[in-house]
Design a protein around this motif. Sequence first.
Motif, mmCIF file in Angstrom:
data_model
loop_
_atom_site.group_PDB
_atom_site.id
_atom_site.type_symbol
_atom_site.label_atom_id
_atom_site.label_comp_id
_atom_site.label_asym_id
_atom_site.label_seq_id
_atom_site.Cartn_x
_atom_site.Cartn_y
_atom_site.Cartn_z
ATOM 1 N N ILE A 122 -1.266 78.968 -68.018
ATOM 2 C CA ILE A 122 -0.340 79.283 -69.109
ATOM 3 C C ILE A 122 -0.078 78.010 -69.919
ATOM 4 C CG2 ILE A 122 1.893 80.246 -69.718
ATOM 5 C CD1 ILE A 122 -0.022 82.202 -68.327
ATOM 6 N N GLN A 123 -0.265 78.110 -71.232
ATOM 7 C CA GLN A 123 -0.065 76.959 -72.100
ATOM 8 C C GLN A 123 1.416 76.813 -72.442
ATOM 9 O OE1 GLN A 123 -3.065 75.162 -72.790
ATOM 10 N NE2 GLN A 123 -3.544 76.666 -71.202
ATOM 11 N N PRO A 124 1.969 75.598 -72.324
ATOM 12 C CA PRO A 124 3.402 75.427 -72.616
ATOM 13 C C PRO A 124 3.747 75.700 -74.080
ATOM 14 C CG PRO A 124 2.329 73.307 -72.239
ATOM 15 C CD PRO A 124 1.338 74.354 -71.862
ATOM 16 N N VAL A 125 2.781 75.454 -74.998
ATOM 17 C CA VAL A 125 3.022 75.699 -76.417
ATOM 18 C C VAL A 125 1.837 76.485 -76.977
ATOM 19 C CG1 VAL A 125 3.398 74.686 -78.694
ATOM 20 C CG2 VAL A 125 4.374 73.580 -76.679
ATOM 21 N N TYR B 4 -6.430 79.844 -82.602
ATOM 22 C CA TYR B 4 -6.640 78.433 -82.285
ATOM 23 C C TYR B 4 -5.904 77.997 -81.016
ATOM 24 C CZ TYR B 4 -8.567 78.135 -87.014
ATOM 25 O OH TYR B 4 -9.325 78.316 -88.137
ATOM 26 N N GLU B 5 -4.681 78.470 -80.829
ATOM 27 C CA GLU B 5 -3.875 78.017 -79.684
ATOM 28 C C GLU B 5 -3.283 79.227 -78.950
ATOM 29 O OE1 GLU B 5 -1.356 74.470 -80.291
ATOM 30 O OE2 GLU B 5 -1.992 74.566 -82.396
ATOM 31 N N VAL C 72 -12.804 83.785 -67.740
ATOM 32 C CA VAL C 72 -11.990 84.294 -68.845
ATOM 33 C C VAL C 72 -11.695 83.111 -69.757
ATOM 34 C CG1 VAL C 72 -9.806 85.368 -69.512
ATOM 35 C CG2 VAL C 72 -10.989 86.131 -67.444
ATOM 36 N N LYS C 73 -12.244 83.144 -70.971
ATOM 37 C CA LYS C 73 -12.077 82.032 -71.903
ATOM 38 C C LYS C 73 -10.617 81.875 -72.319
ATOM 39 C CE LYS C 73 -13.528 80.395 -76.472
ATOM 40 N NZ LYS C 73 -14.318 80.726 -77.685
ATOM 41 N N GLN C 74 -9.988 82.969 -72.752
ATOM 42 C CA GLN C 74 -8.597 82.899 -73.178
ATOM 43 C C GLN C 74 -7.991 84.290 -73.226
ATOM 44 O OE1 GLN C 74 -9.591 81.062 -77.011
ATOM 45 N NE2 GLN C 74 -8.591 82.784 -78.047
ATOM 46 N N GLY D 101 7.213 80.165 -85.918
ATOM 47 C CA GLY D 101 7.188 78.877 -85.248
ATOM 48 C C GLY D 101 6.378 78.933 -83.971
ATOM 49 N N PRO D 102 6.201 77.832 -83.277
ATOM 50 C CA PRO D 102 5.462 77.806 -82.012
ATOM 51 C C PRO D 102 6.207 78.573 -80.917
ATOM 52 C CG PRO D 102 6.504 75.691 -82.417
ATOM 53 C CD PRO D 102 6.693 76.502 -83.659
ATOM 54 N N VAL D 103 5.451 79.080 -79.973
ATOM 55 C CA VAL D 103 6.015 79.776 -78.817
ATOM 56 C C VAL D 103 6.022 78.801 -77.653
ATOM 57 C CG1 VAL D 103 5.760 81.706 -77.222
ATOM 58 C CG2 VAL D 103 5.178 82.001 -79.628
ATOM 59 N N VAL D 104 7.204 78.486 -77.137
ATOM 60 C CA VAL D 104 7.355 77.532 -76.037
ATOM 61 C C VAL D 104 7.671 78.309 -74.765
ATOM 62 C CG1 VAL D 104 8.598 75.516 -75.182
ATOM 63 C CG2 VAL D 104 8.173 75.771 -77.641
ATOM 64 N N ILE D 105 6.838 78.153 -73.746
ATOM 65 C CA ILE D 105 6.995 78.884 -72.477
ATOM 66 C C ILE D 105 7.379 77.885 -71.401
ATOM 67 C CG2 ILE D 105 5.852 80.354 -70.776
ATOM 68 C CD1 ILE D 105 3.954 81.262 -72.978
ATOM 69 N N GLY D 106 8.537 78.081 -70.804
ATOM 70 C CA GLY D 106 9.018 77.173 -69.772
ATOM 71 C C GLY D 106 8.300 77.374 -68.448
ATOM 72 N N GLN D 107 8.151 76.288 -67.711
ATOM 73 C CA GLN D 107 7.482 76.366 -66.419
ATOM 74 C C GLN D 107 8.297 77.163 -65.415
ATOM 75 O OE1 GLN D 107 4.437 75.422 -65.810
ATOM 76 N NE2 GLN D 107 4.572 76.137 -63.679
#
Length: 655
Positions: free
Chosen positions: A186-189, A212-213, A241-243, A405-411
């Motif tokens: 899981i990407q943090p941003v 892209y992200e 699984v690429k993404q 805006g960016p999506v920020v996912i907390g650990q």
Amino acid sequence: MPRIPTVELSRYLLAGHIASPGCLRNARARARAATLLPGNNARAALGPSRQLQPRLQQQQARYLTTETTPLAAASTTTTPPPPAAPFRKQLKEQAKALKKSGANKKKKSSDNQTVPGWELTVGIEIHAQLNTSHKLFSPAAVTSFNDSPNTHVAPFDLALPGSQPLFQPATLVPAIRAALALNCAIQPVSRFDRKHYFHWDQPAGYQITQFYEPFARDGYITLYARDGIAAEDGEQIQIGVKQVQMEQDTAKTIAQPGEVQWLDFNRVGVPLIEIITLPEIHHPATAAALVRKVQMVLGSVDACVSGLEEGGLRADVNVSVRKVGEGGKPIGELGQRTEIKNLSSFKAVEDAIIAERDRQISLIESGGKVLGETRGWSLGSTETRRLRGKEGEVDYRYMPDPDLGPVVIGQDLVQRLKETMGILPDEEADGLMGRYGLSAKDALALMLLDGGARVQYFYNVLDSLEERLAGEGQAVPEKGAEHATLAANWCLHELGKLTDSVSSGSESSSLEGLEGLQMTPQGESPLVPSSSLASILFHLHSRTITAKVAKDLLWAVYRGEVPDQDVTGYIDTNNLWFKELSEQEYTKLADEVLQGEGKVLGEFKKWKEGKMKAYPQGKLMYLVGKMMREGPEGRVEASGAEKVLRGVLERFLEG
């Protein structure tokens, strides 16, 4: 043009008979008149303007007799051409000839996984609708299939001027669960992008996605032989699984007569995830197995609303081929890929890949070139069809969405969801096979049916059955128990017969208004409660009712004829208890059945003397069936009859 009578049309279609009074009949009349003229005046008789041209002469030669004979001879010796064989008969004869030659013989799936000298490469994109209550960028409710069109639509869904997207954070929860189940990081941003294209199902002129992200990358899924992969892939294979990216769905298009399209905007903005695999699949069966496995995984973590056949999952496959040299080593880079869109079943995935692979190979071998394009597939087809030229990244003009805006996912969120994942399909299949002794086929069938609810129904039935057995003082083994196999068989096959009868209409008079089992996600059916089936199986396992009575009881429960689901009371009221024969009565019946069966007994003697390797089980079951037919009605049970009969036969063989 005048209307052709139905009788004449049927004669033409079925017998090849032409009844038109036009040019052909007139040509025949002129030729017949020409044969009455002497010598070389036949052509002149038609007049200068009617002289036949060479091509017309050739056409008439197929229908007319070229010899000129006196009138008397013509009237007595000329015979009409034999009538053409009926068209249906011609088709039937052609089909027989093709079948005899084997030209149209379809290969088995297992024999059609590879083509000598070629390597197939497949990558898959799977779109799954997330199990959420709101759309991705608006507070509008996610619609169900039965809701009225255009009733769950917000201003942004219609791209009304001034409306802006508002990201709904709750949609992240099922998306992250799905990505974790696919072993992704899981990407943090992560960020959203606009994918530009103009089509009536996308009112904004672009789709919001994550190109892209994306929020998840670098996962994998492991497939085993029990998942149905090709034999060439061995016991297991791992596909990368690429993404996994989030994106919004488009409007639903409903085609109408006259090239009219209706649009239902309820589906616009519904949250999806797109799962993109690496191009690491080389066999069609393995591709179908991967889509099936992904559906099971998403269902097990409650991420997806429904499966492939129900429309909650859509699969696109990218297919390319290239030649291989000695030792199976590929020659050159990957071939030009084509994309097959919107495959709606697991079989369609496999069949479409096979058809496109064969098309590309045939095209290359004939000197052609594979073009990058989007192709379609219809069920029952034998080949793919071109839809449009392939649009590339430049054509879509991807750009970061300026309104989001960016999506920020907390650990902490990721860790919490990881700890509450529950049992994944591989672990559950291992438990069904190891603890309960189910076959791989039955275990996977239970897990797939009713979107995963059927296996939960099986657990509910099993818990109730074991509680009844323990209450009666019967031992309940922990592993490989007979009662567990019995419960699985009935949850799969006997319940399946109920739904099959409803769909086929064979029980329409007694089952009017019923729709399947109406299974809930908790594994309960209001029509056949798990406690009722457990009660039936308890009496069947305890041999207090026969298998036939048990099946009749299941139908009675399904039709609502058992009051308050009191199966035991219904059996007692209708005097359905099984009064099995004693061992002495079974022995006497077996002796009577063996009378006059000298030929059958001879088979057992040959086996006893070592002249036959296999025990004549078929003959044994023939005798068991005879015991059940000739014994007292409702008092002979197959397993009890077989046990006693084996003993009687053993004593007979010992002299």
